[in-house]
Design a protein around this motif. Structure first.
Motif, PDB file in Angstrom:
ATOM      1  N   UNK A   1     -50.607  20.967  72.294  1.00  0.00           N
ATOM      2  CA  UNK A   1     -50.320  19.981  71.251  1.00  0.00           C
ATOM      3  C   UNK A   1     -49.758  20.662  70.009  1.00  0.00           C
ATOM      4  N   UNK A   2     -50.301  21.819  69.675  1.00  0.00           N
ATOM      5  CA  UNK A   2     -49.783  22.575  68.524  1.00  0.00           C
ATOM      6  C   UNK A   2     -48.338  22.996  68.750  1.00  0.00           C
ATOM      7  N   UNK A   3     -48.014  23.430  69.973  1.00  0.00           N
ATOM      8  CA  UNK A   3     -46.634  23.812  70.283  1.00  0.00           C
ATOM      9  C   UNK A   3     -45.694  22.620  70.155  1.00  0.00           C
ATOM     10  N   UNK A   4     -46.119  21.493  70.643  1.00  0.00           N
ATOM     11  CA  UNK A   4     -45.305  20.277  70.534  1.00  0.00           C
ATOM     12  C   UNK A   4     -45.098  19.911  69.073  1.00  0.00           C
ATOM     13  N   UNK A   5     -46.160  19.961  68.308  1.00  0.00           N
ATOM     14  CA  UNK A   5     -46.105  19.587  66.902  1.00  0.00           C
ATOM     15  C   UNK A   5     -45.171  20.484  66.101  1.00  0.00           C
ATOM     16  N   UNK A   6     -45.120  21.752  66.471  1.00  0.00           N
ATOM     17  CA  UNK A   6     -44.283  22.712  65.749  1.00  0.00           C
ATOM     18  C   UNK A   6     -42.821  22.672  66.183  1.00  0.00           C
ATOM     19  N   UNK A   7     -42.512  21.863  67.199  1.00  0.00           N
ATOM     20  CA  UNK A   7     -41.150  21.814  67.726  1.00  0.00           C
ATOM     21  C   UNK A   7     -40.337  20.723  67.021  1.00  0.00           C
TER      22      UNK A   7
ATOM     23  N   UNK B   1     -55.218  15.009  66.616  1.00  0.00           N
ATOM     24  CA  UNK B   1     -54.373  16.008  65.949  1.00  0.00           C
ATOM     25  C   UNK B   1     -53.158  15.372  65.263  1.00  0.00           C
ATOM     26  N   UNK B   2     -53.030  14.053  65.332  1.00  0.00           N
ATOM     27  CA  UNK B   2     -51.934  13.378  64.646  1.00  0.00           C
ATOM     28  C   UNK B   2     -50.588  13.496  65.318  1.00  0.00           C
ATOM     29  N   UNK B   3     -50.561  13.810  66.620  1.00  0.00           N
ATOM     30  CA  UNK B   3     -49.281  14.002  67.295  1.00  0.00           C
ATOM     31  C   UNK B   3     -48.464  12.718  67.352  1.00  0.00           C
ATOM     32  N   UNK B   4     -49.130  11.576  67.468  1.00  0.00           N
ATOM     33  CA  UNK B   4     -48.400  10.304  67.522  1.00  0.00           C
ATOM     34  C   UNK B   4     -47.624  10.031  66.243  1.00  0.00           C
ATOM     35  N   UNK B   5     -48.043  10.630  65.114  1.00  0.00           N
ATOM     36  CA  UNK B   5     -47.326  10.452  63.856  1.00  0.00           C
ATOM     37  C   UNK B   5     -46.070  11.309  63.797  1.00  0.00           C
ATOM     38  N   UNK B   6     -45.988  12.302  64.677  1.00  0.00           N
ATOM     39  CA  UNK B   6     -44.874  13.253  64.637  1.00  0.00           C
ATOM     40  C   UNK B   6     -43.852  13.026  65.742  1.00  0.00           C
TER      41      UNK B   6
END
Length: 416
Positions: A231-237, A261-266
């Motif tokens: 998820x962190x890798x996705x978020x940083x992409x 982790x708030x991924x849906x916001x990103x």
């Protein structure tokens, strides 16, 4: 209704020649055996079905629906005045393990004299069962979606109503590119189905738009519980959206952690299976706002589905999900073929199955001659706030015709 029978090994008289006068046209003359080594099908008007369920492991939440759908169909068929056969069912847990699934299938065929094998959900377990049933020419109905089962690894005895991964991608990937963008992250569980999802979605997305860029690809073990690193890798992409080849408990854990982790916001989360009722119920808040291909939806608007939901709910005190729908449909299509030729002999049934036109809860369907994959319409939708039930609903946003979800026969790699 009997749940199990034991049958002595021995030969039974063939009825094929007698029945040809009344059987449906279009047979191919395939010869095979089932049951004991010398048996060629059920005696009399009783057929025995061997069901395989993953009640243990990452798909345990799906197995309950699968078994309930199978048992409901058996009860309905045994009570029906339209189908003149008696069905006995065997039901066992494979633990989602390929070796265990194959061992049970072998015992079903060689000791229990089953006429047909169904189920699995796990694509790895299904592949193991497929190779065994091919050797014995026992009809096999897998509840799995890995492409290979009806493509490069197709067998004449295998018939699949469940959609394959490339059908899902054909229906949904171009729509996702059009609506969410061309920069994509791909994450999947590292096994047969998950890898099929990754391959199919990348291929279909690039076919839809030459500007598609795969920002990153990650894989996790089947049954993983910690997705934070991915998820962190996705978020940083710079990805616009992520497609996940995760099912069952894996999908639930990913959605919950992505939500926290708030991924849906990103970025937008897209999946072949987030529409599954089990996933929507197990991760309600986390699934809302994600998008999914829709293999089955308890709220789908059709008379056949309304009747199916009512019957299922009356029997099991809950509405059906996708795997209840698949196992129920498999049973009915098989039973109609047996009834049509008045025989459970594998030659007759395998020949007849592509001739069966059936309207399932999700619409008309038929097994193709060339690969025995069911031709059926497909939907794409958003997971939305609860409507009729206490768990999230689905807003169907696109319906793709049956023909438009299918690869041409010559491109499947299937060669019986």
């Amino acid at each position: 209704m009997a749940e199990k029978r034991n049958t002595e090994c021995g030969s039974s008289p063939r009825r094929r020649d007698v029945l040809k006068a009344t059987a449906a046209a279009g047979t191919t003359g395939l010869v095979g055996v089932t049951g004991c080594l010398t048996n060629e099908g059920s005696d009399g008007d009783t057929v025995t079905v061997g069901w395989l369920y993953p009640h243990t492991g990452p798909y345990s939440g799906l197995a309950e629906y699968q078994e309930q759908g199978a048992k409901l169909a058996i009860e309905q068929l045994n009570d029906s005045d339209d189908i003149d056969i008696e069905i006995e069912g065997l039901h066992e847990d494979t633990q989602a393990d390929p070796q265990t699934a194959r061992q049970i299938a072998r015992r079903y065929v060689e000791n229990e004299n089953v006429d047909v094998v169904c189920g699995t959900i796990s694509s790895a377990a299904g592949s193991a069962v497929q190779s065994y049933t091919e050797q014995r020419n026992v009809p096999f109905f897998p509840d799995i979606a890995a492409d290979e089962i009806t493509m490069d690894s197709c067998t004449r005895n295998t018939f699949r109503y469940e959609t394959r991964a490339s059908q899902t991608a054909t229906a949904a990937a171009s729509w996702a590119v059009e609506n969410f963008g061309t920069d994509i992250w791909v994450h999947n569980a590292d096994y047969l189905w998950g890898n099929s999802v990754a391959s199919a979605w990348k291929s279909q997305a690039k076919s839809a738009n030459g500007n598609v860029n795969i920002e990153g690809e990650t894989t996790s073990e089947l049954g993983a519980t910690d997705f934070s690193t991915y998820i962190s890798q996705m978020s940083d992409s710079d990805a616009d959206w992520v497609v996940t080849g995760l099912n069952g408990g894996d999908a639930v854990q990913f959605l919950k952690q992505a939500n926290s982790h708030g991924l849906k916001d990103e970025m937008t989360i897209v999946s072949p299976v987030n529409s599954f009722q089990f996933i929507r119920r197990a991760a309600p808040e986390a699934s809302v706002g994600t998008y999914s291909a829709v293999r089955y939806f308890e709220g789908y608007d059709s008379p056949e589905n309304e009747e199916f939901v009512d019957l299922y709910t009356d029997r099991w005190d809950q509405p059906p999900d996708n795997f209840a729908h698949v196992s129920w449909t498999h049973m009915f299509m098989y039973a109609h073929a047996v009834d049509s030729v008045d025989s459970a002999d594998p030659d007759d049934v395998i020949d007849e199955l592509p001739s069966i036109d059936f309207t399932s809860p999700m619409g008309p369907t038929q097994f193709r001659d060339c690969d025995h994959q069911a031709v059926r319409p497909y939907n794409v939708g958003e997971i939305v706030e609860p409507d009729q039930h206490d768990w999230p609903s689905i807003d169907v946003m696109r319906t793709v015709s049956a023909e438009d979800t299918m690869l041409p026969c010559e491109e499947t790699g299937c060669n019986f």
